[in-house]
Design a protein around this motif. Structure first.
Motif, PDB file in Angstrom:
ATOM      1  N   TRP A  81      13.385  25.009   8.125  1.00  0.00           N
ATOM      2  CA  TRP A  81      12.830  24.040   9.067  1.00  0.00           C
ATOM      3  C   TRP A  81      12.639  22.704   8.385  1.00  0.00           C
ATOM      4  O   TRP A  81      12.574  22.597   7.175  1.00  0.00           O
ATOM      5  N   SER A  82      12.482  21.666   9.198  1.00  0.00           N
ATOM      6  CA  SER A  82      12.445  20.310   8.668  1.00  0.00           C
ATOM      7  C   SER A  82      11.201  20.018   7.850  1.00  0.00           C
ATOM      8  O   SER A  82      11.260  19.382   6.820  1.00  0.00           O
ATOM      9  N   LEU A 108       6.027  16.185  15.305  1.00  0.00           N
ATOM     10  CA  LEU A 108       6.956  16.020  16.423  1.00  0.00           C
ATOM     11  C   LEU A 108       8.384  16.353  16.002  1.00  0.00           C
ATOM     12  O   LEU A 108       9.123  17.031  16.735  1.00  0.00           O
ATOM     13  N   LEU A 109       8.775  15.911  14.816  1.00  0.00           N
ATOM     14  CA  LEU A 109      10.132  16.184  14.333  1.00  0.00           C
ATOM     15  C   LEU A 109      10.347  17.681  14.122  1.00  0.00           C
ATOM     16  O   LEU A 109      11.412  18.217  14.450  1.00  0.00           O
ATOM     17  N   GLU A 110       9.341  18.350  13.586  1.00  0.00           N
ATOM     18  CA  GLU A 110       9.458  19.798  13.401  1.00  0.00           C
ATOM     19  C   GLU A 110       9.591  20.497  14.747  1.00  0.00           C
ATOM     20  O   GLU A 110      10.398  21.409  14.915  1.00  0.00           O
ATOM     21  N   TYR A 111       8.791  20.051  15.712  1.00  0.00           N
ATOM     22  CA  TYR A 111       8.874  20.616  17.059  1.00  0.00           C
ATOM     23  C   TYR A 111      10.263  20.392  17.652  1.00  0.00           C
ATOM     24  O   TYR A 111      10.853  21.308  18.259  1.00  0.00           O
ATOM     25  N   GLN A 131       6.101  25.940  20.846  1.00  0.00           N
ATOM     26  CA  GLN A 131       4.916  25.099  20.990  1.00  0.00           C
ATOM     27  C   GLN A 131       4.871  24.067  19.881  1.00  0.00           C
ATOM     28  O   GLN A 131       5.206  24.360  18.741  1.00  0.00           O
ATOM     29  N   ARG A 132       4.438  22.877  20.241  1.00  0.00           N
ATOM     30  CA  ARG A 132       4.266  21.852  19.220  1.00  0.00           C
ATOM     31  C   ARG A 132       2.978  22.108  18.463  1.00  0.00           C
ATOM     32  O   ARG A 132       1.926  22.349  19.056  1.00  0.00           O
ATOM     33  N   GLN A 133       3.043  22.067  17.142  1.00  0.00           N
ATOM     34  CA  GLN A 133       1.887  22.287  16.284  1.00  0.00           C
ATOM     35  C   GLN A 133       1.410  20.950  15.710  1.00  0.00           C
ATOM     36  O   GLN A 133       2.081  19.930  15.834  1.00  0.00           O
TER      37      GLN A 133
END
Length: 311
Positions: free
Chosen positions: A6-7, A59-62, A86-88
């Motif tokens: 993941w990013s 946001l980028l990870e989401y 879900q955005r964390q």
């Protein structure tokens, strides 16, 4: 087995006394849709690392997760998209300073109600794969998602995480030196309040309330879901409801005494003042790097919002 990439990879916790549970992932690939941090709070206050774009990193990870789920669905693996992403707000919250970070309460009432435990937030459904074909496609889709954000998006985010970890690491050094200086006086006050320590030296090192020798509360228990390696395939566990923490009566009284001691000494306010000043100094030392990377992160965040929304 290949673990998903993941990013975002900021891993240094800034809170003293924080702990985490780990599970053995050597037998499975667990998707980012199964993050156990729960949803985003309605509002965030108390920011002091103003130049750190934690919210945009989240946001980028989401976005990467969301795009990955769509890619997998198009490839015949709808599980991640069906579970939902879900955005964390883990990165954003790492750089928020408030009294709670230093075990401070806002009132005696809050102290009695909360004690020294934490509410376990609700968790989304957990997705675990024992399917090599799924694992391979997951990696391919993750790479594709990063490419959609921009050719150098992954490199940019990793560079940003390196700076953020540097900032967090320097701040952790401050905490390790500054926080313990207030603990002896706190211990003395609590003893006068009727809470003598069984092991004072241990408490001065870790300020763990178990050293008062009182019964502590607990979170609501649930049945833990566990994937089955023998079953194989892509498995989805149920979502988990929020698990409140209920302090014991003794713990509630200790927490109330803790609040009264802090109110009398001003411990939390003084510590927050020093922490915010130190945060500003550390951020300033890394300002050149952040000045170079922040515009790139902002551009990537705009692209992410266009692709998946801001959740």
């Amino acid at each position: 087995m290949k673990k998903a990439r993941w990013s975002s990879a900021i891993v240094l916790a800034m809170a003293l006394g924080a702990c985490s549970d780990s599970t053995d992932s050597s037998q499975s690939t667990e998707s980012a849709a199964s993050s156990n941090e729960g949803g985003r709070p309605a509002a965030v206050s108390g920011k002091s690392f103003d130049l750190i774009q934690g919210e945009k990193i989240d946001l980028l990870e989401y976005a990467v997760r969301k795009l990955t789920g769509s890619c997998l669905k198009d490839a015949g693996y709808p599980q991640m998209a069906n579970v939902g992403v879900q955005r964390q707000n883990g990165t954003e919250m790492m750089f928020v300073l408030d009294g709670g970070r230093f075990r401070g309460f806002t009132s005696e009432k809050q102290a009695r109600e909360r004690g020294f435990g934490s509410v376990y937030p609700a968790e989304p459904a957990r997705l675990v794969s024992y399917d090599k074909n799924f694992d391979k496609k997951l990696e391919e889709c993750t790479d594709e998602a990063n490419e959609k954000l921009g050719e150098d998006s992954r490199k940019t985010i990793e560079a940003y995480n390196e700076v953020a970890n540097q900032v967090a690491g320097e701040f952790a050094v401050f905490l390790r030196k500054r926080v313990p200086s207030d603990i002896p006086a706190l211990a003395d006050c609590l003893e006068k309040e009727g809470f003598p320590l069984r092991d004072r030296e241990a408490f001065l090192k870790m300020w763990d309330v178990k050293h008062f020798g009182i019964k502590l509360g607990a979170n609501k228990k649930i049945d833990q879901w566990a994937p089955s390696p023998a079953k194989g395939g892509v498995q989805i566990g149920p979502p988990v409801a929020e698990r409140p923490y209920t302090p014991s009566p003794q713990e509630a009284e200790l927490a109330a005494a803790w609040y009264r001691c802090d109110a009398a000494s001003g411990r939390v306010e003084k510590l927050l003042k020093d922490a915010n000043a130190t945060a500003a100094e550390i951020t300033a030392r890394n300002e050149d790097k952040l000045a170079e990377l922040n515009p790139k992160i902002e551009d990537l965040a705009k692209k992410a919002a266009d692709l998946v929304g801001s959740a």
